[in-house]
Design a protein around this motif. Structure first.
Motif, PDB file in Angstrom:
ATOM      1  N   GLY A 168      15.266  22.909  12.484  1.00  0.00           N
ATOM      2  CA  GLY A 168      15.117  21.872  11.641  1.00  0.00           C
ATOM      3  C   GLY A 168      13.555  21.192  11.999  1.00  0.00           C
ATOM      4  O   GLY A 168      12.779  21.546  12.745  1.00  0.00           O
ATOM      5  N   PRO A 169      13.163  20.167  11.139  1.00  0.00           N
ATOM      6  CA  PRO A 169      11.978  19.536  11.366  1.00  0.00           C
ATOM      7  C   PRO A 169      11.912  18.864  12.828  1.00  0.00           C
ATOM      8  O   PRO A 169      10.712  18.630  13.139  1.00  0.00           O
ATOM      9  CB  PRO A 169      11.828  18.614  10.303  1.00  0.00           C
ATOM     10  N   HIS A 170      13.117  18.671  13.173  1.00  0.00           N
ATOM     11  CA  HIS A 170      13.064  17.741  14.608  1.00  0.00           C
ATOM     12  C   HIS A 170      13.942  18.836  15.587  1.00  0.00           C
ATOM     13  O   HIS A 170      14.708  18.448  16.523  1.00  0.00           O
ATOM     14  CB  HIS A 170      14.169  16.709  14.575  1.00  0.00           C
ATOM     15  N   GLY A 171      13.601  19.934  15.609  1.00  0.00           N
ATOM     16  CA  GLY A 171      14.081  20.993  16.511  1.00  0.00           C
ATOM     17  C   GLY A 171      15.416  21.470  16.100  1.00  0.00           C
ATOM     18  O   GLY A 171      15.911  21.529  15.029  1.00  0.00           O
ATOM     19  N   VAL A 172      16.107  22.091  17.100  1.00  0.00           N
ATOM     20  CA  VAL A 172      17.358  22.571  16.952  1.00  0.00           C
ATOM     21  C   VAL A 172      18.269  21.546  16.626  1.00  0.00           C
ATOM     22  O   VAL A 172      18.547  20.279  17.592  1.00  0.00           O
ATOM     23  CB  VAL A 172      17.762  23.423  18.194  1.00  0.00           C
ATOM     24  N   TYR A 195      18.347  29.787  24.130  1.00  0.00           N
ATOM     25  CA  TYR A 195      16.808  29.568  24.575  1.00  0.00           C
ATOM     26  C   TYR A 195      16.442  28.617  23.722  1.00  0.00           C
ATOM     27  O   TYR A 195      16.594  28.719  22.528  1.00  0.00           O
ATOM     28  CB  TYR A 195      16.316  30.690  24.727  1.00  0.00           C
ATOM     29  N   LEU A 196      15.622  27.352  23.932  1.00  0.00           N
ATOM     30  CA  LEU A 196      14.853  26.550  23.322  1.00  0.00           C
ATOM     31  C   LEU A 196      13.884  26.150  23.827  1.00  0.00           C
ATOM     32  O   LEU A 196      13.668  25.854  25.028  1.00  0.00           O
ATOM     33  CB  LEU A 196      15.973  25.690  22.706  1.00  0.00           C
ATOM     34  N   VAL A 197      12.672  25.415  22.843  1.00  0.00           N
ATOM     35  CA  VAL A 197      11.823  24.788  23.672  1.00  0.00           C
ATOM     36  C   VAL A 197      11.939  23.441  22.995  1.00  0.00           C
ATOM     37  O   VAL A 197      11.349  23.165  21.709  1.00  0.00           O
ATOM     38  CB  VAL A 197      10.462  25.284  23.208  1.00  0.00           C
ATOM     39  N   PRO A 198      12.374  22.332  23.747  1.00  0.00           N
ATOM     40  CA  PRO A 198      12.646  20.916  23.135  1.00  0.00           C
ATOM     41  C   PRO A 198      11.463  20.405  22.833  1.00  0.00           C
ATOM     42  O   PRO A 198      11.366  19.456  21.889  1.00  0.00           O
ATOM     43  CB  PRO A 198      13.436  20.399  24.242  1.00  0.00           C
ATOM     44  N   ASP A 199      10.163  20.550  23.603  1.00  0.00           N
ATOM     45  CA  ASP A 199       9.010  19.710  23.271  1.00  0.00           C
ATOM     46  C   ASP A 199       7.934  20.640  22.786  1.00  0.00           C
ATOM     47  O   ASP A 199       7.480  21.487  23.153  1.00  0.00           O
ATOM     48  CB  ASP A 199       8.443  19.187  24.609  1.00  0.00           C
ATOM     49  N   ASN A 202       6.633  26.413  20.432  1.00  0.00           N
ATOM     50  CA  ASN A 202       5.933  27.484  19.948  1.00  0.00           C
ATOM     51  C   ASN A 202       6.925  28.422  19.074  1.00  0.00           C
ATOM     52  O   ASN A 202       7.891  28.872  19.693  1.00  0.00           O
ATOM     53  CB  ASN A 202       5.439  28.372  21.060  1.00  0.00           C
ATOM     54  N   PRO A 203       6.991  28.812  17.660  1.00  0.00           N
ATOM     55  CA  PRO A 203       5.718  28.423  17.012  1.00  0.00           C
ATOM     56  C   PRO A 203       5.609  26.930  16.106  1.00  0.00           C
ATOM     57  O   PRO A 203       4.481  26.545  15.530  1.00  0.00           O
ATOM     58  CB  PRO A 203       5.511  29.632  16.102  1.00  0.00           C
ATOM     59  N   SER A 204       6.659  26.367  15.876  1.00  0.00           N
ATOM     60  CA  SER A 204       6.714  25.593  15.033  1.00  0.00           C
ATOM     61  C   SER A 204       6.293  24.054  15.158  1.00  0.00           C
ATOM     62  O   SER A 204       5.891  23.331  14.191  1.00  0.00           O
ATOM     63  CB  SER A 204       8.228  25.218  14.639  1.00  0.00           C
ATOM     64  N   GLY A 205       6.046  23.649  16.536  1.00  0.00           N
ATOM     65  CA  GLY A 205       5.398  22.636  16.876  1.00  0.00           C
ATOM     66  C   GLY A 205       6.616  21.291  16.868  1.00  0.00           C
ATOM     67  O   GLY A 205       6.480  20.215  17.091  1.00  0.00           O
ATOM     68  N   SER A 206       7.910  21.702  16.489  1.00  0.00           N
ATOM     69  CA  SER A 206       8.889  20.626  16.447  1.00  0.00           C
ATOM     70  C   SER A 206       9.246  20.180  17.848  1.00  0.00           C
ATOM     71  O   SER A 206       9.078  20.845  18.767  1.00  0.00           O
ATOM     72  CB  SER A 206      10.220  21.400  15.827  1.00  0.00           C
ATOM     73  N   SER A 207       9.964  19.007  17.968  1.00  0.00           N
ATOM     74  CA  SER A 207      10.443  18.298  18.974  1.00  0.00           C
ATOM     75  C   SER A 207      11.671  17.596  18.776  1.00  0.00           C
ATOM     76  O   SER A 207      11.770  16.906  17.796  1.00  0.00           O
ATOM     77  CB  SER A 207       9.274  17.564  19.310  1.00  0.00           C
ATOM     78  N   ARG A 243       9.398  12.431  26.138  1.00  0.00           N
ATOM     79  CA  ARG A 243      10.568  12.145  26.336  1.00  0.00           C
ATOM     80  C   ARG A 243      11.165  13.027  27.312  1.00  0.00           C
ATOM     81  O   ARG A 243      10.419  13.994  28.091  1.00  0.00           O
ATOM     82  CB  ARG A 243      11.046  13.113  25.141  1.00  0.00           C
ATOM     83  N   PRO A 244      12.385  12.669  27.918  1.00  0.00           N
ATOM     84  CA  PRO A 244      13.056  13.641  29.269  1.00  0.00           C
ATOM     85  C   PRO A 244      13.419  14.824  28.729  1.00  0.00           C
ATOM     86  O   PRO A 244      13.951  15.194  27.620  1.00  0.00           O
ATOM     87  CB  PRO A 244      13.998  12.539  29.564  1.00  0.00           C
ATOM     88  N   THR A 245      13.083  15.646  29.466  1.00  0.00           N
ATOM     89  CA  THR A 245      13.669  16.986  29.611  1.00  0.00           C
ATOM     90  C   THR A 245      15.130  17.195  29.690  1.00  0.00           C
ATOM     91  O   THR A 245      16.031  16.289  30.046  1.00  0.00           O
ATOM     92  CB  THR A 245      12.971  17.867  30.742  1.00  0.00           C
ATOM     93  N   LEU A 246      15.562  18.335  28.977  1.00  0.00           N
ATOM     94  CA  LEU A 246      17.211  18.697  29.244  1.00  0.00           C
ATOM     95  C   LEU A 246      17.547  18.567  30.584  1.00  0.00           C
ATOM     96  O   LEU A 246      18.645  18.093  30.950  1.00  0.00           O
ATOM     97  CB  LEU A 246      17.255  19.784  28.346  1.00  0.00           C
ATOM     98  N   LYS A 247      16.598  19.272  31.332  1.00  0.00           N
ATOM     99  CA  LYS A 247      17.002  19.351  33.009  1.00  0.00           C
ATOM    100  C   LYS A 247      17.063  18.062  33.351  1.00  0.00           C
ATOM    101  O   LYS A 247      17.985  17.768  34.283  1.00  0.00           O
ATOM    102  CB  LYS A 247      15.956  20.297  33.507  1.00  0.00           C
TER     103      LYS A 247
END
Length: 440
Positions: A168-172, A195-199, A202-207, A243-247
């Motif tokens: 979505g617009p704010h990520g997964v 698998y995800l990129v929280p910050d 790529n490609p959407s830019g969502s966070s 923002r803090p990473t998931l890790k």
């Protein structure tokens, strides 16, 4: 090449691995080919760093800093320094301690240096991690959709089935992850990892908001999922606070962290890393780390990450006092301005009274390198070819990143590789292309 011109053995594509003929594996080759054919086009396609930050002499300074660190800080003899630089070295790398210090300083991630695997770019980290975790055909990888083609391509090469989770617009959405896991289990298979990129994905830019990150960790525990967190863009804020990473939030060792120095250092080194501190119990009851398991696979793929590349990155970390966020202050400001320039130019060329009748819209990411423009025409390879040939501008079709038709009317813009003046000219060309295509 015609069959008549061929002598000797003839291989059939049907007899090769399916990844060779998978259409999804062709996207980046096509993009590279278009860039090569139109070298004078302004390209919003690559997510590469701005070359104005690089000086050739930096590499020599980094190497000097690293060799001095080995001798002065670690007490290496001249012979040991020479071996460290010129020989194969430890499979999991020799700058693991520096990386552990850096992620602690920059992200608040506490990890044993022995859990750090230094890889040939983040891409090798993905391959090692997937190969280790996915034991059979019933193990399924959940991926955000749209998704970075590097992970889906690696899954294809390894014959790992994937299941997309809409972004979505704010990520997964964590609830969507739970639903996807249930869907996979309903087919008799096991959702193994997500698998995800929280910050600034790529490609959407969502966070993802912090609350969603915390909820996702709860979902991962509930669904017995591992989370593969990829974080190449987290430093590069346009607005707000880091923002803090998931890790960093993880207390159950559910997160395997994939890192890279391609954006925060320089991609030519091809150095990445995996933080793999999950305990692994062997058949004899002994317990080691997942990093040890990755090491076994790495020893049979790349043997080890190039010592010279590690030395260059190690020297960079030493010069930065293992604080890359501070060292990237200039880059953070540059990319913030670039992303804002793209957004300002979209607003300039497509104010509300223009974009609404045309059916144009876009998102406004809080940071990173990418944003997505929605258009009322197919943003496919043919359209990209026409934009390059007739308007001198390049972008990336979003359908490269989707496993459905959701991206057919979207294009991705990357703002990282260009200077602001070039962005202004490129956006003028892009606006002309979009308007002419809609009105034709």
């Amino acid at each position: 090449m015609s069959l008549e011109a061929i002598s000797g053995v003839l291989l059939r594509a049907a007899d090769l691995h399916g990844s060779v003929t998978d259409p999804g594996m062709e996207s980046m080759n096509f993009l590279n080919e278009v860039v090569g054919r139109f070298p004078d086009a302004i390209s919003f396609a690559p997510g590469r760093p701005y070359e104005g930050f690089f000086e050739t002499s930096q590499v020599f300074d980094y190497l000097k800093a690293y060799t001095e660190y080995l001798a002065n800080d670690l007490g290496y003899t001249e012979s040991q320094v020479r071996t460290n630089i010129f020989q194969y070295g430890r499979t999991n790398g020799h700058i693991h301690g520096l990386i552990a210090r850096t992620v602690l300083n920059d992200e608040g991630i506490e990890v044993d240096p022995q859990a750090v695997v230094v890889t040939v770019g983040c891409q090798e980290g993905m391959l090692l991690t997937l190969r280790a975790l996915f034991a059979g055909p019933d193990d399924v990888l959940l991926v955000s959709s749209p998704c970075y083609v590097g992970i889906t391509g690696t899954a294809t090469v390894l014959d790992i089935p994937i299941h997309p989770v809409p972004e979505g617009p704010h990520g997964v959405d964590p609830a969507a992850v739970a639903a996807a896991a249930a869907e996979v289990r309903a087919t008799g298979k096991r959702p193994r990892a997500m698998y995800l990129v929280p910050d600034f994905a790529n490609p959407s830019g969502s966070s993802m908001p912090v609350s969603a990150r915390e909820e996702l960790l709860r979902v991962a525990e509930q669904e017995d999922l591992l989370l593969l967190e990829d974080n190449p863009y987290g430093f590069f804020l346009r607005e707000g606070n880091p923002r803090p990473t998931l890790k960093a939030l993880d207390r159950g060792k559910r997160v395997i962290y994939l890192g890279s120095f391609a954006k925060t250092g320089f991609p030519g080194a091809r150095v990445g890393y995996v933080l793999a501190d999950q305990p692994v119990e062997s058949a004899d009851g002994t317990v080691g780390l997942l990093s040890d398991s990755l090491s076994k696979i790495k020893s049979m793929t790349t043997v080890n990450t190039a010592a010279l590349s590690q030395a260059a990155i190690g020297g960079m970390l030493i010069q930065a006092d293992c604080r890359l966020r501070d060292a990237n202050t200039q880059a953070i400001a540059f990319y913030r301005n670039n992303l804002q320039t793209v957004l300002d130019q979209l607003e300039h060329h497509f104010p509300p009274e223009v974009r609404t009748p045309l059916g144009i819209s876009w998102n406004a990411p809080e940071g990173g390198f990418f944003l997505v423009v929605n258009v009322p025409f197919p943003a496919n390879d043919a359209a990209l070819n026409r934009a390059a040939r007739d308007y001198g501008v390049l972008w990336t079709p979003m359908n490269y990143f989707h496993h459905d038709a959701e991206g057919d009317y979207q294009l991705r813009l990357s703002c990282s590789a260009l200077d602001p003046d070039t962005i202004v000219e490129g956006m003028t060309r892009l606006a002309s292309f979009i308007k002419d295509t809609i009105q034709s």
